[in-house]
Design a protein around this motif. Structure first.
Motif, PDB file in Angstrom:
ATOM      1  N   GLN A  19      92.548  92.304   5.142  1.00 49.57           N
ATOM      2  CA  GLN A  19      92.476  92.608   6.570  1.00 49.57           C
ATOM      3  C   GLN A  19      91.034  92.555   7.088  1.00 49.57           C
ATOM      4  O   GLN A  19      90.788  92.147   8.223  1.00 49.57           O
ATOM      5  N   THR A  20      90.057  92.919   6.238  1.00 45.15           N
ATOM      6  CA  THR A  20      88.661  92.827   6.655  1.00 45.15           C
ATOM      7  C   THR A  20      88.218  91.375   6.777  1.00 45.15           C
ATOM      8  O   THR A  20      87.527  90.990   7.738  1.00 45.15           O
ATOM      9  N   LEU A  21      88.623  90.540   5.815  1.00 45.56           N
ATOM     10  CA  LEU A  21      88.253  89.130   5.863  1.00 45.56           C
ATOM     11  C   LEU A  21      88.875  88.435   7.068  1.00 45.56           C
ATOM     12  O   LEU A  21      88.202  87.675   7.784  1.00 45.56           O
ATOM     13  N   VAL A  22      90.145  88.673   7.332  1.00 47.60           N
ATOM     14  CA  VAL A  22      90.794  88.053   8.484  1.00 47.60           C
ATOM     15  C   VAL A  22      90.155  88.517   9.787  1.00 47.60           C
ATOM     16  O   VAL A  22      89.994  87.743  10.736  1.00 47.60           O
ATOM     17  N   TYR A  23      89.760  89.782   9.834  1.00 43.25           N
ATOM     18  CA  TYR A  23      89.124  90.313  11.042  1.00 43.25           C
ATOM     19  C   TYR A  23      87.826  89.567  11.353  1.00 43.25           C
ATOM     20  O   TYR A  23      87.592  89.142  12.493  1.00 43.25           O
ATOM     21  N   PHE A  24      86.974  89.384  10.348  1.00 39.49           N
ATOM     22  CA  PHE A  24      85.702  88.714  10.590  1.00 39.49           C
ATOM     23  C   PHE A  24      85.880  87.218  10.824  1.00 39.49           C
ATOM     24  O   PHE A  24      85.094  86.603  11.562  1.00 39.49           O
ATOM     25  N   LEU A  25      86.888  86.611  10.217  1.00 42.16           N
ATOM     26  CA  LEU A  25      87.155  85.204  10.498  1.00 42.16           C
ATOM     27  C   LEU A  25      87.573  85.002  11.947  1.00 42.16           C
ATOM     28  O   LEU A  25      87.197  84.019  12.589  1.00 42.16           O
ATOM     29  N   LYS A  26      88.359  85.926  12.468  1.00 39.67           N
ATOM     30  CA  LYS A  26      88.795  85.816  13.860  1.00 39.67           C
ATOM     31  C   LYS A  26      87.675  86.160  14.839  1.00 39.67           C
ATOM     32  O   LYS A  26      87.693  85.715  15.993  1.00 39.67           O
ATOM     33  N   ARG A  27      86.697  86.952  14.420  1.00 43.35           N
ATOM     34  CA  ARG A  27      85.586  87.291  15.304  1.00 43.35           C
ATOM     35  C   ARG A  27      84.581  86.150  15.439  1.00 43.35           C
ATOM     36  O   ARG A  27      83.877  86.050  16.449  1.00 43.35           O
ATOM     37  N   ASP A  28      84.497  85.293  14.435  1.00 41.31           N
ATOM     38  CA  ASP A  28      83.565  84.174  14.463  1.00 41.31           C
ATOM     39  C   ASP A  28      84.176  83.030  15.260  1.00 41.31           C
ATOM     40  O   ASP A  28      85.240  82.512  14.908  1.00 41.31           O
ATOM     41  N   THR A  29      83.522  82.635  16.327  1.00 42.15           N
ATOM     42  CA  THR A  29      84.068  81.585  17.202  1.00 42.15           C
ATOM     43  C   THR A  29      84.117  80.223  16.516  1.00 42.15           C
ATOM     44  O   THR A  29      84.903  79.355  16.907  1.00 42.15           O
ATOM     45  N   THR A  30      83.272  80.011  15.522  1.00 40.16           N
ATOM     46  CA  THR A  30      83.271  78.732  14.813  1.00 40.16           C
ATOM     47  C   THR A  30      84.313  78.703  13.700  1.00 40.16           C
ATOM     48  O   THR A  30      85.056  77.724  13.545  1.00 40.16           O
ATOM     49  N   LEU A  31      84.410  79.784  12.922  1.00 38.01           N
ATOM     50  CA  LEU A  31      85.323  79.814  11.787  1.00 38.01           C
ATOM     51  C   LEU A  31      86.768  80.044  12.192  1.00 38.01           C
ATOM     52  O   LEU A  31      87.674  79.754  11.415  1.00 38.01           O
ATOM     53  N   VAL A  32      87.004  80.589  13.381  1.00 37.46           N
ATOM     54  CA  VAL A  32      88.380  80.901  13.760  1.00 37.46           C
ATOM     55  C   VAL A  32      89.238  79.650  13.850  1.00 37.46           C
ATOM     56  O   VAL A  32      90.450  79.692  13.582  1.00 37.46           O
ATOM     57  N   GLN A  33      88.633  78.519  14.220  1.00 37.41           N
ATOM     58  CA  GLN A  33      89.379  77.273  14.275  1.00 37.41           C
ATOM     59  C   GLN A  33      89.386  76.549  12.937  1.00 37.41           C
ATOM     60  O   GLN A  33      90.393  75.971  12.537  1.00 37.41           O
ATOM     61  N   ALA A  34      88.271  76.588  12.240  1.00 34.89           N
ATOM     62  CA  ALA A  34      88.173  75.845  10.971  1.00 34.89           C
ATOM     63  C   ALA A  34      88.982  76.480   9.856  1.00 34.89           C
ATOM     64  O   ALA A  34      89.353  75.797   8.895  1.00 34.89           O
ATOM     65  N   THR A  35      89.253  77.782   9.949  1.00 36.74           N
ATOM     66  CA  THR A  35      89.957  78.495   8.870  1.00 36.74           C
ATOM     67  C   THR A  35      91.351  78.942   9.304  1.00 36.74           C
ATOM     68  O   THR A  35      91.872  79.925   8.784  1.00 36.74           O
ATOM     69  N   SER A  36      91.934  78.253  10.259  1.00 39.20           N
ATOM     70  CA  SER A  36      93.259  78.670  10.754  1.00 39.20           C
ATOM     71  C   SER A  36      94.311  78.606   9.646  1.00 39.20           C
ATOM     72  O   SER A  36      95.166  79.494   9.529  1.00 39.20           O
ATOM     73  N   GLU A  37      94.262  77.556   8.815  1.00 37.90           N
ATOM     74  CA  GLU A  37      95.248  77.445   7.721  1.00 37.90           C
ATOM     75  C   GLU A  37      95.039  78.535   6.686  1.00 37.90           C
ATOM     76  O   GLU A  37      96.001  79.129   6.181  1.00 37.90           O
ATOM     77  N   ALA A  38      93.782  78.815   6.360  1.00 37.97           N
ATOM     78  CA  ALA A  38      93.499  79.884   5.396  1.00 37.97           C
ATOM     79  C   ALA A  38      93.914  81.245   5.937  1.00 37.97           C
ATOM     80  O   ALA A  38      94.398  82.101   5.183  1.00 37.97           O
ATOM     81  N   GLN A  39      93.761  81.450   7.231  1.00 36.11           N
ATOM     82  CA  GLN A  39      94.195  82.716   7.820  1.00 36.11           C
ATOM     83  C   GLN A  39      95.706  82.892   7.703  1.00 36.11           C
ATOM     84  O   GLN A  39      96.198  84.001   7.498  1.00 36.11           O
ATOM     85  N   GLY A  40      96.436  81.803   7.842  1.00 41.67           N
ATOM     86  CA  GLY A  40      97.886  81.887   7.668  1.00 41.67           C
ATOM     87  C   GLY A  40      98.281  82.272   6.258  1.00 41.67           C
ATOM     88  O   GLY A  40      99.181  83.090   6.049  1.00 41.67           O
TER      89      GLY A  40
END
Length: 387
Positions: A19-40
């Motif tokens: 949950q901490t990793l997903v939170y910071f990935l979503k907060r980063d405007t650059t990584l939120v798009q590049a890591t969409s598959e990993a977030q899933g």
């Protein structure tokens, strides 16, 4: 997660990291798009860990439901003189129902066979307590069907302290010095900042609870061993306290904590209801009174720990002096009542069943029990033991 599917401490550790990793990935405007598959994939892993954590706790509670909540006698001296009437073996369950509602003439007029009563899917509606003491599992979940890999039985079934509870006790001891630190400077401004240990320092070396080599204190180990060697309602509430402490140390989101605790209470309420209804040793006036007193301790636990749980509801504009009472009332109404009202109504019916003089009084009494349907009432009457 799949390697430690029966270890709540390891599952809580990875849920906190995910949950901490997903939170910071979503907060980063650059990584939120590049890591969409990993977030899933992380979200799916989070869901698996969530379900496995609940299942692991239920697995420890399953062998404790009977000896802790249903068969435990808090005041055995009150029922030492209770003697049950001898059941007539020639009367079937349908004849017992006819005898209850219409007298002896109804019992002799029916020609129903003396076979055990069964539900629509063929399962028996009457079980004996001796069957429950053989260690056979009474529930089959979807997770068990998907992952049928054999695992060892829970430690609570043999009267031993589960390893993950011992691990939580060690973590409590390691975090005790932090609780004696002075308050933060912001407390001078009128607000108190609660000091809590960080999950990074606490869980850096506890990915597997079996790796903890430092033994707990002798006093804590002795008291915990007593709880599990002689199960009581306190054993169940202690497991719930350990789950809350684990989720707090993992800094879990309040809604995740609420969902886990709510599911555990749903399991306890449904298991207690089904076992009382289908176990003839529990269907009596004296036993219903004892079980009701045991369940009261669970209700008291919800009232005491209501402030640690955040119910998913809209914030009201209540005044500050009434906020604590309203929070405890809302937690009790959302956590305890929905899942334990059916078993409480069943116990109330068993307590007054032998004192109902006629059918009209029976209908008037059961009309105040909306959680019980007619089939459940019929099963309770068929399994009832007269004193």
């Amino acid at each position: 997660v799949q390697t430690h599917k029966t270890d709540p401490v390891a599952l809580g550790f990875w849920m906190s990291n995910i949950q901490t990793l997903v939170y910071f990935l979503k907060r980063d405007t650059t990584l939120v798009q590049a890591t969409s598959e990993a977030q899933g994939r992380l979200s799916e892993c989070m869901q698996d860990a969530y379900a496995l954590l609940i299942r692991a706790v239920e697995r420890e509670l399953e062998p404790l439901v009977d000896p802790s909540l249903l068969a435990f006698e808090s005041m055995p001296e009150l029922f030492t003189d209770v003697v049950f009437e001898a059941e007539k073996p020639q009367l079937s369950s349908q004849q017992r129902l006819s005898s209850f509602f219409f007298g002896a003439s109804g019992a002799t007029s029916t020609t129903d066979s003396a076979l055990p009563r069964k539900s629509s899917d063929g399962r028996p509606l009457r079980r004996t307590q001796t069957v429950l003491q053989k260690g056979r599992s009474r529930r089959g979940s979807l997770l068990a069907a998907v992952k049928p890999a054999p695992v060892s039985g829970p430690a609570s079934a043999s009267g031993e302290v589960p390893t993950w509870i011992t691990c939580i006790e060690r973590l409590r001891m390691s975090s005790q010095p932090l609780q004696h630190q002075p308050q933060a400077r912001s407390s001078n401004l009128g607000s108190t900042v609660r000091q809590r240990p960080t999950s990074g320092d606490t869980f850096v070396s506890v990915r597997n609870s079996h790796d903890m080599s430092r033994p707990p204190s002798a006093a804590g180990s002795a008291s915990t061993s007593t709880l599990f060697s002689g199960p009581s309602p306190r054993t169940v509430t202690y497991i719930l306290e350990c789950v809350l402490d684990l989720l707090d140390m993992c800094e879990m989101h309040p809604l995740v904590t609420w969902g886990i605790v709510r599911q555990i209470f749903c399991y306890l309420g449904s298991e207690a209801f089904n076992r009382v209804l289908t176990t003839r040793e529990f269907c009596s006036r004296s036993r219903a009174m004892q079980i009701r007193m045991n369940l009261t301790l669970l209700n008291d636990w919800v009232r005491v720990h209501g402030r640690r749980l955040s119910a998913p509801q809209q914030q009201t504009k209540a005044s500050s002096h009434a906020e604590e009472g309203s929070t405890q009332a809302s937690v009790e109404s959302l956590l305890y009542k929905p899942y334990f009202d059916p078993v409480v109504e069943l116990l109330e019916l068993l307590q007054c069943l032998s004192h109902l003089p006629d059918l009209a009084e029976y209908f008037e009494t059961t009309a105040k029990m909306p959680a019980l349907n007619i089939l459940q009432q019929e099963t309770a009457v068929a399994n009832y033991r007269y004193e």
